[in-house]
Design an enzyme around this catalytic site. Structure first.
Site, PDB file in Angstrom:
ATOM      1  N   SER A 177     -26.767   9.965   7.194  1.00  0.00           N
ATOM      2  CA  SER A 177     -25.350  10.312   7.219  1.00  0.00           C
ATOM      3  C   SER A 177     -24.637   9.195   7.968  1.00  0.00           C
ATOM      4  O   SER A 177     -24.951   8.920   9.127  1.00  0.00           O
ATOM      5  CB  SER A 177     -25.153  11.654   7.909  1.00  0.00           C
ATOM      6  OG  SER A 177     -23.777  11.938   7.971  1.00  0.00           O
ATOM      7  N   LYS A 222      10.777  -2.169 -13.266  1.00  0.00           N
ATOM      8  CA  LYS A 222      12.128  -2.064 -13.787  1.00  0.00           C
ATOM      9  C   LYS A 222      12.239  -2.787 -15.138  1.00  0.00           C
ATOM     10  O   LYS A 222      12.716  -2.216 -16.131  1.00  0.00           O
ATOM     11  CB  LYS A 222      13.101  -2.684 -12.776  1.00  0.00           C
ATOM     12  CG  LYS A 222      14.565  -2.472 -13.068  1.00  0.00           C
ATOM     13  CD  LYS A 222      15.402  -3.272 -12.068  1.00  0.00           C
ATOM     14  CE  LYS A 222      16.774  -2.668 -11.889  1.00  0.00           C
ATOM     15  NZ  LYS A 222      16.743  -1.405 -11.123  1.00  0.00           N
ATOM     16  N   HIS A 241     -10.729  10.928  20.924  1.00  0.00           N
ATOM     17  CA  HIS A 241     -11.090  12.340  21.037  1.00  0.00           C
ATOM     18  C   HIS A 241      -9.963  13.238  20.537  1.00  0.00           C
ATOM     19  O   HIS A 241     -10.169  14.140  19.715  1.00  0.00           O
ATOM     20  CB  HIS A 241     -11.423  12.661  22.494  1.00  0.00           C
ATOM     21  CG  HIS A 241     -11.776  14.094  22.705  1.00  0.00           C
ATOM     22  ND1 HIS A 241     -10.859  15.026  23.109  1.00  0.00           N
ATOM     23  CD2 HIS A 241     -12.936  14.757  22.524  1.00  0.00           C
ATOM     24  CE1 HIS A 241     -11.444  16.206  23.195  1.00  0.00           C
ATOM     25  NE2 HIS A 241     -12.712  16.067  22.845  1.00  0.00           N
ATOM     26  N   ARG A 262      18.635  -8.502 -10.235  1.00  0.00           N
ATOM     27  CA  ARG A 262      17.884  -7.534  -9.420  1.00  0.00           C
ATOM     28  C   ARG A 262      16.408  -7.890  -9.408  1.00  0.00           C
ATOM     29  O   ARG A 262      15.868  -8.354 -10.401  1.00  0.00           O
ATOM     30  CB  ARG A 262      17.998  -6.125 -10.011  1.00  0.00           C
ATOM     31  CG  ARG A 262      19.315  -5.426  -9.796  1.00  0.00           C
ATOM     32  CD  ARG A 262      19.155  -3.972 -10.225  1.00  0.00           C
ATOM     33  NE  ARG A 262      20.358  -3.204  -9.986  1.00  0.00           N
ATOM     34  CZ  ARG A 262      21.325  -3.026 -10.881  1.00  0.00           C
ATOM     35  NH1 ARG A 262      21.234  -3.585 -12.087  1.00  0.00           N
ATOM     36  NH2 ARG A 262      22.386  -2.303 -10.582  1.00  0.00           N
ATOM     37  N   GLY A 296      14.783  -0.690  -1.719  1.00  0.00           N
ATOM     38  CA  GLY A 296      15.593  -1.264  -0.658  1.00  0.00           C
ATOM     39  C   GLY A 296      14.979  -2.446   0.055  1.00  0.00           C
ATOM     40  O   GLY A 296      15.546  -2.976   1.000  1.00  0.00           O
ATOM     41  N   TYR A 305     -22.507  12.852  -0.800  1.00  0.00           N
ATOM     42  CA  TYR A 305     -21.389  13.686  -0.358  1.00  0.00           C
ATOM     43  C   TYR A 305     -20.585  12.973   0.720  1.00  0.00           C
ATOM     44  O   TYR A 305     -21.060  12.017   1.333  1.00  0.00           O
ATOM     45  CB  TYR A 305     -21.896  15.035   0.176  1.00  0.00           C
ATOM     46  CG  TYR A 305     -22.687  14.935   1.443  1.00  0.00           C
ATOM     47  CD1 TYR A 305     -22.060  14.953   2.699  1.00  0.00           C
ATOM     48  CD2 TYR A 305     -24.075  14.814   1.430  1.00  0.00           C
ATOM     49  CE1 TYR A 305     -22.783  14.837   3.867  1.00  0.00           C
ATOM     50  CE2 TYR A 305     -24.817  14.692   2.591  1.00  0.00           C
ATOM     51  CZ  TYR A 305     -24.163  14.703   3.802  1.00  0.00           C
ATOM     52  OH  TYR A 305     -24.879  14.574   4.973  1.00  0.00           O
ATOM     53  N   MET A 353      14.007  -5.409  -1.335  1.00  0.00           N
ATOM     54  CA  MET A 353      14.403  -6.725  -1.808  1.00  0.00           C
ATOM     55  C   MET A 353      15.871  -6.706  -2.222  1.00  0.00           C
ATOM     56  O   MET A 353      16.543  -5.692  -2.165  1.00  0.00           O
ATOM     57  CB  MET A 353      13.483  -7.159  -2.923  1.00  0.00           C
ATOM     58  CG  MET A 353      12.102  -7.518  -2.378  1.00  0.00           C
ATOM     59  SD  MET A 353      11.019  -8.122  -3.649  1.00  0.00           S
ATOM     60  CE  MET A 353      10.979  -6.729  -4.729  1.00  0.00           C
ATOM     61  N   CYS A 372     -20.191  11.168   7.488  1.00  0.00           N
ATOM     62  CA  CYS A 372     -19.554  12.205   8.295  1.00  0.00           C
ATOM     63  C   CYS A 372     -18.582  11.611   9.298  1.00  0.00           C
ATOM     64  O   CYS A 372     -18.132  12.284  10.211  1.00  0.00           O
ATOM     65  CB  CYS A 372     -20.591  13.090   8.978  1.00  0.00           C
ATOM     66  SG  CYS A 372     -21.603  12.213  10.164  1.00  0.00           S
ATOM     67  N   ARG A 403      12.334   5.508 -14.203  1.00  0.00           N
ATOM     68  CA  ARG A 403      11.032   5.268 -13.565  1.00  0.00           C
ATOM     69  C   ARG A 403      10.431   6.618 -13.213  1.00  0.00           C
ATOM     70  O   ARG A 403      11.145   7.630 -13.158  1.00  0.00           O
ATOM     71  CB  ARG A 403      11.186   4.394 -12.323  1.00  0.00           C
ATOM     72  CG  ARG A 403      12.123   4.986 -11.307  1.00  0.00           C
ATOM     73  CD  ARG A 403      12.320   4.055 -10.126  1.00  0.00           C
ATOM     74  NE  ARG A 403      13.393   4.563  -9.285  1.00  0.00           N
ATOM     75  CZ  ARG A 403      13.959   3.880  -8.310  1.00  0.00           C
ATOM     76  NH1 ARG A 403      13.570   2.655  -8.066  1.00  0.00           N
ATOM     77  NH2 ARG A 403      14.916   4.413  -7.568  1.00  0.00           N
TER      78      ARG A 403
END
Lengths: 889, 889
Positions: free
Chosen positions: B779, B41, B471, B111, B120, B866, B122, B846, B355
């Site tokens: 993996s 802010k 699961h 503020r 909301g 990967y 603070m 994985c 903002r």
């Protein structure tokens, strides 16, 4: 290896590497220091030769040839056969005989010989060099056709079996047939003709089975036998033996080729084995036995009863005098009790082997202490002469080793010693019968903390499930009580009062005997030998302590165990498990009330009633351990462990607690866990219910303060279990500090204490630097660290661990001896990170590994301050710690 | 921080550290780059001021003052108050008003403003500076006594609540009382006199509650408000918010003190909020709403209905024109969609805040792509503008966010999206009802592999137990199906056909709705918004891929899942779990036959009947993945998972298999495990029963060879699970190689393949150098690695993990996002050791973390090749991987 390397590096020509070492004619190329290269047998034969002791001459093919053989698809190194030939020539010269000669044939034995003895594991060929020609020379030289053909027959059988792989039984079958034809019973009744026929029949058998004729060429026989000895290094038996005994597979074996001498050439010949001291008691007297007109295998086979060695003084006084001179010389030379093999050929004494003799624990202790007093060895050596693991024999009852047993089942040897008693299936029954002075063995599928009373009342414990750190195993070792676990052979039908093993039904009340050192289970009431601790033992332990640098503490949960441990030399308590106290009959209802509580207030109320009982527990232990640190682990197991299991127990609890059965069932469903080992336990309980830990800490400090006021020196150490993240320690420590400060202030005493943590979660080891900042000490819980590091549930590992060991996937049970490469590496990382963040950090280990000699050595090497083990393991740990310090230099 | 540090280090005088930054009069000391120091802010107010945009002047106390406050027992840094005073003076000058002056009082707002918005969380105080004196000045200046007392009343209430801690309700109670007295309904109906009385009543309340008079001194009010804003950083709400959003607690907040402007001074005043583009759709049009004669809170409170922003063009054409100019300027300046707050005081426009505007995923994608096309940002920025996690919204149905819901229970949000359907309690029932086109939600205590059919047939899944990798969670995510797990609020009574939550009974057939993004469970049939993938989305993904360096593979077990994944952009299969195939109705009896087998021969026979089915499975997947690698994990779960559970199922299996029920019961007892997660599974099965793995490998290679012959490009990768010791890999690999070689030879094809291993056991990570020598690839199975590394059972962690997160012991669920310090360190050790031993080693992950953006970034940083994740996570992983590469530079 040093010698070989030296030879190799001093020469640029690869061919000049020496693989074969000669001994004989009063001189040898090797000596006793070359054990790694020449094997135990070979190096000792060389050493004896150099000492002027009469040894049949020969030569040793070293272990490097064997390792070359395995590294190169079973090819010999270049030049090896030339060296063999050269040494064979030398041997012929020394012996005045010729290999393959008809007139004066040289016969040799071919034997394996690794760095360490692997009795019976590898192969041997005797009388090599015989064939249809040379046998004639042997007849001539011995003057006995029968003797010569007997030797020839034995050679054919041994060569056929060991080298050519024809079944031993097939030969025995032909032998039996021959005896039947001749209507005789003993081999000795066979005539020269019979034996000659047998040789022919054996050869025919070999030709049939191998589709090749028996090799008549002695050099071919020799070459094939060397091959067979090399190959025998990797037969299944040998691999298993090495796995069991922690011998590296890459060592390889040496091969000893040695001129044959015969103890069966008549009444002036003989053979025997002897020890320079009594291997059973350690008494300093010549001990052994011999047979006249016999070969080594006859002594071992047990078909004839050998004579005690003293009788040889009458039979052959000159030989006996020489033997006595030699045994004294050998013991003085090797400075240890020796195990000798000798043969007398025509009144001439030959030493075939000398090696350090195996001995019982009692003998080991006595010999070590005696030899120090005799000035033969120093204290340092005396301490190193006794294997720590052996001490178990001195601390527990044993089955009489002379009695042959027929096990009906076999499990894991979880706690050493032996037990004999009537089978019972419940802890209650065990207690009940013990009250009537009946000896019982508790047989369970598995045990749980509520069985503790029954376990204490039993002689021993047998469980169908579980591993080396299962509940039964840990508690059994703690009590010094024989315990066999994970005995998959048995199926327990507790309700019907019997168990079944291999089709055999054993009922409640039947006697069984357990061997906790082997895991064997026998039917019936076997004899026990009670242990006794001699003054020699105490002397040795004092010497050990003088070398030891590592502290030895104990895992003990009761004043009684603490007393036992302190008497065994414990220097503190490294692990006092508070949960065992929660199972007492006066506590369990209160614990359950606490678990049933639906809000913190009710929980605190139940806990406040437990407080005075816990305080009393701790006072008892603090009193016994006055002046020594007592490390108390806050509650560790999941709460569901304190709930009932059977419908009957649930009903009883409902009645007692005045709640509905449904409520208990709901609670059990809520608390149920799929993997309790990875569940809501340890500090996780202390975080969700801080009031539990607060009560325990209050009890600890109230007990400590009260005793301090009465003049006791109390050193409490509060240990937080199962920390994986530093925040867990911060949270629980904050609560503990709050309570401790408040209590100490109230009592107005001075009290030193520590707050530390277990390192038993892999993540804790990995982040030990963060955790160290918040901890006064670390204590490695290597049971859990092994469980989680390997992903092995100690309760379930029995399903695959045996085959892992058998297949050589793991060398040892990692719950019994720390896995140095994996779990040990985690421990090392934690020590380095922990000390890096806080150099003064005190570090110990309180897992079951604390009493395992190899693990103790590892703990010493990585710089731990102490190991903590069950009371009956303390002497072992003390000795192991001394060994570790001495081995380091 | 850079600016502050620069100031500090350029000066030797400690007093010269600058804590307060002024903005106003067309110039500001700060700017947008100083977000870390001035908060979002504050830095934006400074930036706007510098841009010449009308902003009420004021000053910002920086975050370093706040962190100093917390590090020093809530003391202000030396000199702070002097700086505040100096800036206050400056503000008075700019505004031409005086703080505390009766004539022309300066009023300010106070503020909070942290680095990132914490809406909301603070506290804020408005109208500060009012007291019984200054209110008179306000009356004079505004010409409205009512306005002035309304402002004063609001100030008293806000200050009393926020700063002094008097309950908000107590004020509301007095207000309600007053309205009742006056017989009116609306606040606006209160007269000036009423409001004046209320001020007095509020002050009396405050004096009573705080035992101190209301502070009339404006400087005291200011000082107390700054204190309150600093303190609000650590109120419980804010801490929880930061924990949930991964915001560091040490950042602290800035405090903005700003001159008040009033939108409620009459019909020429007003206030509003606006977005520079539509935050819901992303459409490029000015979007917002406003109220005439109102304060900001009136817009938010919803008591009056605001007008769409377009209407302002008619109401105040000049102001509107200026606003449009400003919004365009701001968007062009910040180069992103802005969220504005503005106030009009007497026809003069003030911007109170700008903002970056929050937006839906759809809007985020559209705005990013549009802005690139408009030339406002480049592709790189466009890709970074969309948060990977947001994409979930585009891939799954959602509950209409406009509908307010009343959850009846809350669990863990295990798989995103939403589901609406009738409650069913068994998988069978789910399938049965789905066949009749009924939409159902499957509710279970927990799920197991045999429920898969029912899970697939359901709209969503709700379980009472289990964690983020249970699961149900894993399968749910794999299917892209909404799933809420570990919902401890519900007690499931499957047999009786209902579940209970907070006393409410929900029966089978009742409708419920699940929100998989929040874990909320609602009663009834809520509306769903179906997802759609736009061409903008596809464009953005193409851009993302152009930056991405990390491969994105998928976890898929069926041709269908593989197809979904490939369509989403998967570049291979990183994990194909073969056990799911074993649960098919045609396979389970064969699997059970195999388990029942008492010898290897019988087992092989049963396996040989499974072979063609497995081969078919693999062919299906290979076909879909043609040209891409397919990593198949050999059987992983313990065999007991394939056995029946209920008596009925046991009876059925006995009948089917033609064995006694007792035999099945015995088998179940034998296979039972206390901690199955650490039990006889993974390669341990492949070692005790090599024939199982051999069958699977045969099926893989027969399938691969047959397809290769038909012209498919098949790249199989065989993955051995649960390896902890290199010998386990050596053993299983030897068998796999044997079979693969034999099959390839038989088919006479050329086939490239790899054999690698999961790294999921801590010991495997620690000894990765040894293992790498035997593996073509690693993996990481980070689910198991997290389980064992933390010692957390994924199935049981629900019992304590929520309180761990709440108490701040853990920042995040380590099963959802990888724990970088602990488990991540193990992964790093393994990567370093593995690549150290084999630089070419291919390494992937994985575990479920493969689809978590923070984990993907970590994987990229440590050099993995990967990540592999469930199909519906692939776009997220692709975008996250692009972000990781872009963030690195």
């Amino acid at each position: 290896m040093q010698t070989a390397t030296a030879v190799r590096s001093s020469s640029k020509n690869k061919r000049s590497i020496k693989y074969v070492y000669f001994f004989g004619g009063g001189r040898a190329e090797g000596d006793a220091k070359m054990k790694n290269l020449l094997g135990g047998k070979g190096s000792n034969l060389a050493e004896m030769t150099n000492m002027g002791i009469p040894v049949p001459p020969g030569f040793t093919i070293n272990t490097e040839a064997c390792t070359h053989f395995y590294k190169n698809k079973k090819q010999y190194p270049a030049g090896l056969l030339d060296e063999v030939e050269k040494n064979l020539k030398k041997l012929e010269t020394v012996m005045g005989k010729k290999f393959g000669d008809v007139q004066s044939p040289l016969l040799v034995s071919v034997r394996s010989g690794a760095r360490v003895s692997m009795p019976g594991m590898m192969d041997t060929v005797l009388n090599l060099g015989l064939n249809d020609n040379t046998v004639k020379g042997l007849i001539m030289r011995s003057g006995s056709e029968r003797f010569a053909y007997d030797a020839y027959r034995r050679f054919c059988q041994m060569f056929g079996d060991v080298v050519l792989g024809v079944e031993h039984e097939d030969f025995e079958h032909l032998l039996a047939k021959k005896k039947k034809q001749r209507k005789i019973k003993l081999d000795t009744e066979l005539s020269a003709k019979d034996l000659k026929e047998l040789v022919a029949e054996y050869k025919a058998l070999i030709r049939k089975k191998t589709r090749a004729p028996f090799p008549e060429d002695p050099r071919k026989q020799l070459r094939m036998s060397i091959d067979a000895v090399f190959s025998s290094w990797n037969n299944k038996r040998a691999i298993t033996y090495r796995n069991l005994n922690g011998i590296p597979h890459e060592w390889g074996t040496a091969v000893n080729v040695q001129a044959m001498v015969f103890g069966n050439l008549g009444e002036d010949s003989g053979t025997g084995v002897a020890f320079t001291r009594d291997p059973a008691t350690g008494a300093n007297k010549f001990y052994g036995e011999y047979l006249i007109n016999a070969q080594g295998e006859d002594v071992v086979a047990g078909t004839r009863t050998p004579h005690p060695i003293a009788d040889l003084r009458k039979d052959m006084p000159v030989v006996y005098a020489e033997l006595v001179k030699i045994y004294k010389k050998l013991e003085a030379h090797y400075r240890d009790m020796q195990d000798l093999e000798f043969t007398i050929e025509d009144k001439k004494l030959y030493l075939l082997q000398t090696r350090t003799g195996k001995r019982t624990a009692q003998a080991a202790v006595k010999i070590a202490v005696d030899m120090e007093r005799e000035g033969l060895i120093n204290k340092r050596e005396a301490v190193l002469r006794v294997e720590p693991e052996q001490l178990d024999q001195l601390l527990h009852p044993m089955l009489d080793p002379k009695v042959k047993v027929s096990p009906i089942a076999k499990g894991l040897p979880a706690s050493p010693g032996a037990a004999v008693g009537k089978v019972v299936f419940t802890a209650d029954k065990a207690e009940h019968m013990a009250e009537k002075n009946e000896k019982v063995v508790l047989v369970r599928l598995e045990t749980s903390p509520e069985d503790i009373g029954g376990m204490a009342a039993s002689q021993g414990i047998l469980t169908a499930r579980g591993g080396m750190t299962s509940h039964a195993a840990v508690v059994g070792r703690g009590m010094g009580k024989c315990c066999v676990v994970g005995c998959g052979d048995i199926t327990v039908h507790s309700k019907d009062g019997y168990f079944v093993t291999k089709g055999k039904k054993v009922k409640e009340g039947d006697y069984i005997s357990l061997n906790g050192n082997t895991g064997e289970v026998m039917l019936g009431e076997l004899d026990l030998i009670e242990p006794k601790l001699t003054s020699d033992f105490r002397t040795l332990m004092v010497w050990a302590d003088s070398f030891r640098k590592l502290g030895v503490w104990t895992n003990a949960d009761t004043p009684h165990d603490s007393k036992v441990a302190r008497d065994f030399g414990a220097e503190g308590i490294g692990l006092c498990r508070t949960e065992h106290m929660f199972f007492g009959k006066d506590r369990l209802p209160l614990v359950r009330e606490m678990i049933l509580a639906e809000d913190t207030k009710t929980r605190i109320k139940a806990l406040s009633r437990l407080l005075p009982l816990q305080r009393k527990d701790f006072k008892g232990i603090f009193r016994v351990m006055c002046g020594l640190p007592v490390t108390i682990r806050l509650l560790d197991p999941p709460l569901h462990e304190f709930l009932p299991h059977t419908d009957k127990e649930i009903a009883e609890m409902a009645r007692q607690m005045k709640v509905s059965k449904q409520k208990i069932a709901d609670l059990m469903q809520n608390l149920h866990e799929i993997n309790p080992m990875l569940g809501h336990r340890g500090c996780r309980l202390g975080i969700t219910y801080p009031e539990i830990y607060r009560m325990q800490v209050r009890a600890i400090f109230e007990a400590a303060c009260e005793l301090t006021k009465s003049g006791y020196d109390v050193i409490p150490e509060v240990m937080i279990p199962l920390v994986g993240h530093v925040n867990e320690l911060i949270f629980t420590k904050r609560h503990a500090l709050e309570v401790a400060t408040e209590v100490i202030k109230k009592y107005k005493v001075k009290l030193k204490y520590n707050i530390g943590t277990m390192i038993e979660i892999p993540r804790a080891a990995i982040t030990a630097d963060e955790i160290a900042k918040e901890a006064d000490f670390f204590s490695f819980g290597t049971n859990d660290l092994t469980q989680m590091g390997f992903g092995f549930s100690r309760d379930d590992v029995g399903k695959f661990l045996p085959s892992y060991i058998e297949d050589g996937i793991l060398e040892k049970d990692p719950f019994a001896s720390i896995d140095i490469k994996g779990i040990g590496e985690l421990v090392k990382i934690a020590v380095e990170k922990g000390r890096g963040a806080k150099p003064s950090l005190k570090i110990g280990i309180c897992g079951e590994h604390g009493g395992d000699p190899a693990s103790v050595e590892f703990c010493y090497k990585i710089g731990l301050n102490y190991v903590s083990c069950s009371p009956y393991r303390i002497p072992i740990a003390r000795l192991a710690a001394a060994h570790a310090a001495l081995k380091e230099g």
